[in-house]
Design an enzyme around this catalytic site. Sequence first.
Site, short mmCIF file in Angstrom:
data_model
loop_
_atom_site.label_atom_id
_atom_site.label_comp_id
_atom_site.label_asym_id
_atom_site.label_seq_id
_atom_site.Cartn_x
_atom_site.Cartn_y
_atom_site.Cartn_z
N CYS A 79 0.83 -1.21 0.00
CA CYS A 79 0.00 0.00 0.00
C CYS A 79 0.87 1.27 0.00
O CYS A 79 1.45 1.60 -1.03
CB CYS A 79 -1.00 -0.02 1.16
SG CYS A 79 -2.39 1.11 0.92
N HIS A 167 -3.75 -5.26 0.60
CA HIS A 167 -3.27 -5.71 1.91
C HIS A 167 -3.34 -7.24 2.01
O HIS A 167 -4.43 -7.80 2.19
CB HIS A 167 -4.10 -5.08 3.02
CG HIS A 167 -3.83 -3.62 3.21
ND1 HIS A 167 -2.87 -3.14 4.07
CD2 HIS A 167 -4.39 -2.53 2.62
CE1 HIS A 167 -2.85 -1.82 4.01
NE2 HIS A 167 -3.75 -1.42 3.14
N GLU A 169 -2.29 -9.02 4.47
CA GLU A 169 -2.37 -9.45 5.87
C GLU A 169 -3.79 -9.60 6.39
O GLU A 169 -4.01 -10.24 7.42
CB GLU A 169 -1.58 -8.47 6.76
CG GLU A 169 -2.19 -7.08 6.90
CD GLU A 169 -1.81 -6.11 5.79
OE1 GLU A 169 -1.97 -4.90 6.00
OE2 GLU A 169 -1.34 -6.57 4.72
N SER A 221 -0.68 -11.77 38.44
CA SER A 221 -2.01 -11.17 38.40
C SER A 221 -3.11 -12.21 38.24
O SER A 221 -4.29 -11.90 38.34
CB SER A 221 -2.10 -10.19 37.23
OG SER A 221 -2.02 -10.89 35.99
N GLY A 222 -2.71 -13.44 37.92
CA GLY A 222 -3.69 -14.47 37.60
C GLY A 222 -3.97 -14.54 36.12
O GLY A 222 -4.67 -15.43 35.65
N GLY A 223 -3.42 -13.59 35.35
CA GLY A 223 -3.64 -13.55 33.91
C GLY A 223 -2.65 -14.40 33.13
O GLY A 223 -1.70 -14.96 33.69
N VAL A 224 -2.86 -14.46 31.82
CA VAL A 224 -2.04 -15.31 30.95
C VAL A 224 -0.59 -14.84 30.90
O VAL A 224 0.34 -15.64 31.05
CB VAL A 224 -2.64 -15.34 29.53
CG1 VAL A 224 -1.75 -16.14 28.59
CG2 VAL A 224 -4.04 -15.94 29.55
N ASP A 225 -0.38 -13.54 30.71
CA ASP A 225 0.99 -13.03 30.49
C ASP A 225 1.88 -13.28 31.70
O ASP A 225 3.01 -13.77 31.57
CB ASP A 225 0.95 -11.53 30.17
CG ASP A 225 0.15 -11.22 28.91
OD1 ASP A 225 -0.03 -12.14 28.09
OD2 ASP A 225 -0.31 -10.08 28.75
N SER A 226 1.39 -12.92 32.89
CA SER A 226 2.24 -13.09 34.08
C SER A 226 2.43 -14.57 34.40
O SER A 226 3.50 -14.98 34.88
CB SER A 226 1.66 -12.34 35.28
OG SER A 226 0.46 -12.93 35.74
N SER A 227 1.43 -15.40 34.11
CA SER A 227 1.55 -16.84 34.38
C SER A 227 2.58 -17.49 33.48
O SER A 227 3.40 -18.31 33.94
CB SER A 227 0.19 -17.52 34.20
OG SER A 227 -0.77 -16.97 35.08
#
Length: 509
Positions: A79, A167, A169, A221-227
């Site tokens: 583009c 595009h 993507e 935190s109990g979330g995905v990233d920190s786990s």
Amino acid sequence: MQEKILILDFGSQYTQLIGRRVRELNVYCEIHPFNHFPEIDESVKGVILSGSPFSVRDEDAPHPDLSAIKGKLPILGICYGAQYLAHFYGGEVAPSGSREYGRANLGFIDHDCILFKNIEKHSQVWMSHGDTIVRLPANYKMTASTEDVELAGYKIDNEDTWAIQFHPEVYHTTDGMKLLRNFTVDICGCMQDWTPASFVETTVRELKEKLGDDKVVLGLSGGVDSSVTAMLLNKAIGKNLVCIFVDHGLLRKNEFESVLHSYEDMGLNVIGVDARKKFFDDLKGISDPEQKRKVIGRNFIEVFDEEAHKIRDVKWLAQGTIYPDVIESVSVNGPSATIKSHHNVGGLPEKMKLKVVEPLRLLFKDEVRRVGTSLGLKPSLLGRHPFPGPGMGIRILGDITPEKVAILQEADHIFINGLKDWGLYDKVWQAAVILLPVQSVGVMGDERTYENAVVLRAVTSTDGMTADWVHLPYDFLAKMSNEIINKVKGINRVVYDISSKPPATIEWE
């Protein structure tokens, strides 16, 4: 040295999507602003130039020096990237007769062009531009056309430079992944060895070398990233990782106990801290959303810092930063004008004077989940919806009290469990209940009531940047409304939010 594709960002809303699609091919890539050109070394196998909200004809249009790569490395202009390579090298770009936006079909394809290998004539593509290329430079050759866009693709003679006006993507370009594979694998020669397993192996090795016998503290935190961050570090340094899980009183019902238990089952060294009284005391009477965030963020830092200082010889602070956070902080126009306060443990590095380690800083959210699967994390944890750092604090409009939190936790518990029971939870990116500072008249039995209203919110998204409201079944919504009103004292009205992002946000505050 990990081979990679560089993506130069000219500010397009689709740039992160280009990166995600390339990564789906098991090809590692990095996104850099066009005005922060990275060093080019032997690990760089090719370069993609993104789209842009700018016109190449604008006075302040992005105008990078491509001399370090053009003619030396394979380039794919998309583009704006295609228009740039035409306009500034002897061609001409002019305003389109009408904005070329939406689906189109390739009426002509140069089948000798390797970029279009295995892509058939009439293949659907997605256009999104207000300018069009009307004349190519002398040494450029047309490779694709649509009914309305004659110069939909081209290649520079005697140079590994290709460009397309559409595009690849986006999902609407049906053969977009084929085209990106043709570029990254066949043209650039990438090995397609970027996998969750290879990431874990490489990252654990690098963490061992970087951290040695040092102690690391991580806020869970109990979330995905920190786990996932915790599991990677645990694999690398074991008991030298100390995790702190703070209960600020604004978590979901029973979440502190259940998440703490699941972390212990994962073999993590976790300290649970009950700080509910401190947070409720300091939040008393505060209604402004940003003030609430700041109080919650400040208290989190203070509690975390106090607990961390009880651990001897800590040298590193681990954070669950992921790639969209990194990209945002060095975007084309710099960090966003207004960044919400309190992102996980924001502000801790400065206060604690610790070195920072961020094992996930190169991963998109979907990749974090795949790495978590590779590490053996339970699907129930990896599939958890995102939950904001300030928790219920930004789902209670107005001031926060323990009584309001208790009401919201009960309503939220019914809604989230209902989604799971009806098989809807995994079809939703994020779900929430919002407690409004609005009371309305109702009738229960023979009595009139004057109680609170709550909003149910459920959205689909891939990365939280944009989101659509979920068309939940009417029977389900009726069931949830009935259960919440009958079982949660203090609520007599339930409504459903059908706003998308943009213009609305996912959270209400």
